[in-house]
Design a protein around this motif. Structure first.
Motif, mmCIF file in Angstrom:
data_model
loop_
_atom_site.group_PDB
_atom_site.id
_atom_site.type_symbol
_atom_site.label_atom_id
_atom_site.label_comp_id
_atom_site.label_asym_id
_atom_site.label_seq_id
_atom_site.Cartn_x
_atom_site.Cartn_y
_atom_site.Cartn_z
ATOM 1 N N GLY A 1 -84.232 -59.407 -41.529
ATOM 2 C CA GLY A 1 -83.702 -57.820 -41.967
ATOM 3 C C GLY A 1 -84.205 -56.460 -41.117
ATOM 4 O O GLY A 1 -84.831 -57.208 -40.154
ATOM 5 N N HIS A 2 -84.238 -55.422 -41.306
ATOM 6 C CA HIS A 2 -84.609 -54.279 -40.462
ATOM 7 C C HIS A 2 -85.219 -53.163 -41.573
ATOM 8 O O HIS A 2 -84.627 -52.886 -42.259
ATOM 9 N N ARG A 3 -86.726 -53.553 -41.432
ATOM 10 C CA ARG A 3 -87.434 -53.299 -42.486
ATOM 11 C C ARG A 3 -88.052 -51.432 -41.895
ATOM 12 O O ARG A 3 -89.203 -50.899 -42.211
ATOM 13 N N GLY A 4 -86.361 -50.552 -41.966
ATOM 14 C CA GLY A 4 -87.252 -49.560 -41.755
ATOM 15 C C GLY A 4 -85.761 -48.608 -40.679
ATOM 16 O O GLY A 4 -84.547 -49.677 -41.192
ATOM 17 N N ILE A 5 -85.298 -47.761 -40.439
ATOM 18 C CA ILE A 5 -84.734 -47.212 -39.702
ATOM 19 C C ILE A 5 -85.399 -46.868 -37.780
ATOM 20 O O ILE A 5 -86.520 -46.680 -37.699
ATOM 21 N N ASP A 6 -84.499 -47.320 -37.423
ATOM 22 C CA ASP A 6 -84.517 -46.488 -35.818
ATOM 23 C C ASP A 6 -83.600 -45.249 -36.134
ATOM 24 O O ASP A 6 -82.358 -45.013 -36.166
ATOM 25 N N VAL A 7 -84.529 -43.764 -35.026
ATOM 26 C CA VAL A 7 -83.979 -42.596 -35.315
ATOM 27 C C VAL A 7 -84.409 -42.341 -33.607
ATOM 28 O O VAL A 7 -85.552 -42.803 -33.195
ATOM 29 N N ALA A 8 -83.158 -41.785 -32.643
ATOM 30 C CA ALA A 8 -82.943 -41.534 -31.424
ATOM 31 C C ALA A 8 -83.905 -40.804 -31.427
ATOM 32 O O ALA A 8 -84.516 -39.375 -32.190
ATOM 33 N N ALA A 9 -84.603 -40.800 -29.872
ATOM 34 C CA ALA A 9 -85.824 -40.302 -29.623
ATOM 35 C C ALA A 9 -85.763 -40.379 -28.208
ATOM 36 O O ALA A 9 -86.202 -42.023 -27.311
#
Length: 190
Positions: free
Chosen positions: A77-85
């Motif tokens: 799974g993906h246990r979070g979110i990826d925020v562009a930075a």
């Protein structure tokens, strides 16, 4: 609600799962993959709150990859979110708390902040400027974005959330994200 962003890299956000994390006193239930209308309803429920309890950790509200709930504690799974930075972007504490960890995990810099009540946020791929035990205020700098969770060619910050040790979707704790606009093929400028 504001809809913006680009089609590349963010299309999957609309198909992401919304977890069971509470938004204020309003619980947000699971939303089936592919249910854009349900995701929109969950985001509107979050927007209905007077104020989201967290702030975006880098100032960007663009989610490159959303939450993907695992089937169980050990499943993919993906246990979070990826925020562009961009690399070197200051990262801030999403809420006030105490730094419970600041260091390296599997070669990547990580900062975890205990917000009390069993709620912990984790910032992954960070060059920490804080130490374990430091008290931090919401919005105070805790480090800068580094290479790790995402490659240098497409850098990001991975934001995770745990309640009583279990991963939950961090998105309901944040103000509204900038979501992609899906255009018909004949309207695409590229």
């Amino acid at each position: 609600m504001r809809w913006s962003g680009s089609l590349t890299g963010t299309v999957l956000v609309g198909a992401a799962l919304v977890g069971t994390a509470p938004v204020g006193s309003v619980p947000v239930g699971s939303v089936p993959v592919g249910s854009l209308r349900s995701v929109g309803a969950a985001v509107r429920a979050a927007d209905a709150q007077d104020e989201a309890p967290w702030v975006w950790p880098t100032g960007s509200r663009i989610v490159e990859r959303g939450w993907e709930a695992p089937a169980d504690d050990y499943a993919p799974g993906h246990r979070g979110i990826d925020v562009a930075a961009s690399i070197g972007t200051p990262e801030v504490a999403v809420a006030s708390g105490t730094v419970s960890f600041a260091g390296s995990v599997a070669g990547r810099g990580v900062v975890s902040i205990d917000h009390g009540g069993g709620l912990v946020s984790t910032l992954d791929s960070v060059d920490p400027s804080v130490s374990t035990g430091d008290a931090v205020d919401q919005g105070s700098t805790v480090g800068t974005v580094s290479v790790g969770h995402c490659p240098a060619s497409a850098p990001c910050l991975h934001l995770g959330a745990r309640i009583d040790g279990r991963y939950v979707d961090p998105l309901p704790y944040l103000p509204a994200a900038e979501w992609p606009v899906l255009l018909p093929d004949d309207a695409w400028p590229g």
